[in-house]
Design an enzyme around this catalytic site. Structure first.
Site, PDB file in Angstrom:
ATOM      1  N   GLU A 121      16.447  44.731  20.978  1.00  0.00           N
ATOM      2  CA  GLU A 121      17.436  44.700  19.736  1.00  0.00           C
ATOM      3  C   GLU A 121      17.719  45.534  18.999  1.00  0.00           C
ATOM      4  O   GLU A 121      18.608  45.914  18.345  1.00  0.00           O
ATOM      5  CB  GLU A 121      16.458  43.662  18.685  1.00  0.00           C
ATOM      6  CG  GLU A 121      16.468  41.919  19.479  1.00  0.00           C
ATOM      7  CD  GLU A 121      18.014  41.314  19.786  1.00  0.00           C
ATOM      8  OE1 GLU A 121      18.730  41.457  19.039  1.00  0.00           O
ATOM      9  OE2 GLU A 121      18.297  40.598  20.830  1.00  0.00           O
TER      10      GLU A 121
ATOM     11  N   HIS B 117      18.249  48.643  20.020  1.00  0.00           N
ATOM     12  CA  HIS B 117      19.151  49.401  20.670  1.00  0.00           C
ATOM     13  C   HIS B 117      20.503  48.562  20.326  1.00  0.00           C
ATOM     14  O   HIS B 117      21.589  49.350  19.967  1.00  0.00           O
ATOM     15  CB  HIS B 117      19.204  49.408  21.948  1.00  0.00           C
ATOM     16  CG  HIS B 117      17.954  50.488  22.599  1.00  0.00           C
ATOM     17  ND1 HIS B 117      16.738  49.748  22.999  1.00  0.00           N
ATOM     18  CD2 HIS B 117      17.758  51.671  22.652  1.00  0.00           C
ATOM     19  CE1 HIS B 117      16.142  50.760  23.461  1.00  0.00           C
ATOM     20  NE2 HIS B 117      16.571  51.867  23.064  1.00  0.00           N
TER      21      HIS B 117
END
Ligand code: PAF
Length: 277
Positions: free
Chosen positions: A32, A34
């Protein structure tokens, strides 16, 4: 979404883009955190490029290059769902052809913290980011605040080398117990995963002490160290209370500070930080 593996194809795709392009460099095994970089790029730009490349030159001989988690299929499907325009997966041979011998060394701020603990690490990071920026030609690049020193190094490199792009900092995303999201969290077994929450707990303690008026950096270091040492699975590499720009250790906290940690939980090395002003 285009999946591109060669430099000429990447250049061609970039030329075909109209409007500003955002770029998120990654080493894959996405989470999440990224995706929040991707969301930032999609918010600010008309196209978003994400690269996936486990960069060998930023790993030391004792680092985890070979066991670094990889799952290309899953990554590509996550990026497709997130609405990315291009995913760029260059090969090591294309990025470092035989005879490659040019490096980007950001001096000063790389001589502390992660730079001290992992000699050569930031040379690898700055070199690969510069190369990727030259290939993708982004208008904006997105980096997480979790790697605060990396962010500072990229900002300094962009300023010193007159790179025509903006470096955008994105806040750290955390699990419910505060553990900063990281691809390396996948190394932790269940007991270690529970123990790893001590990093954020100790950063919160530092934040609270400062909020309540503590100015002594040594008192903060001692309190953070004490809390982490009480966790049997944790082994401290460093606890730093430093200036947010120069990353030099502080004696007294006046207007701002970066509290950062490197801690081994079992065999897994984790880093985290909070910036206070
Ligand atoms: O933060 C990372 O994942 C890497 O250091 C980066 C910026 C992709 C360079 O290899």
């Amino acid at each position: 979404m285009k999946v591109i593996r060669t430099i000429p194809e990447m250049r061609e795709a970039r030329q075909a883009m109209s409007g500003p392009a955002g770029f998120v460099p990654t080493m894959g095994y996405l989470h999440e955190g990224h995706l929040s970089l991707v969301q930032g790029s999609k918010r600010d730009n008309s196209s978003t490029v994400v690269s996936i490349f486990v960069n060998p030159t930023q790993f030391g001989p004792k680092d985890d290059f070979n066991r670094y988690p990889r799952d290309e299929r899953r990554d590509i499907s996550m990026l497709e769902k997130a609405g990315v325009d291009v995913v760029f997966l260059p090969t090591a041979v294309d990025m470092y052809p035989s005879g490659f011998n040019t490096w980007v060394d950001v001096l000063g701020i790389t001589e502390r913290l992660e730079g001290l603990a992992r000699p050569g690490h930031f040379r690898g990071v700055a070199t690969i980011c510069n190369k990727l920026f030259n290939i993708v030609l982004p208008d904006r690049v997105y980096f997480g605040q979790k790697d605060a020193q990396q962010l500072a190094v990229i900002k300094k490199m962009a300023a010193d080398l007159n790179l025509k792009l903006d470096v955008v900092a994105v806040p750290t995303l955390r699990e419910a117990d505060g553990l900063a999201m990281s691809s390396r969290n996948s190394y932790l077994n269940p007991k270690e995963r529970t123990a790893a929450a001590v990093l954020y707990r100790s950063l919160c303690l530092a934040g609270k002490m400062i909020q309540e008026g503590e100015h002594s950096a040594d008192s903060i270091r001692a309190a953070v160290t004490g809390l982490i040492e009480a966790e049997p699975l944790a082994k401290i590499e460093y606890v730093s209370v430093a200036d947010t720009v120069s990353l030099k250790e502080l004696e007294e906290i006046r207007s701002q500070a970066l509290i950062s940690l490197a801690v081994r939980i079992g065999k897994t090395r984790l880093i985290d930080n909070i910036a206070l002003s």
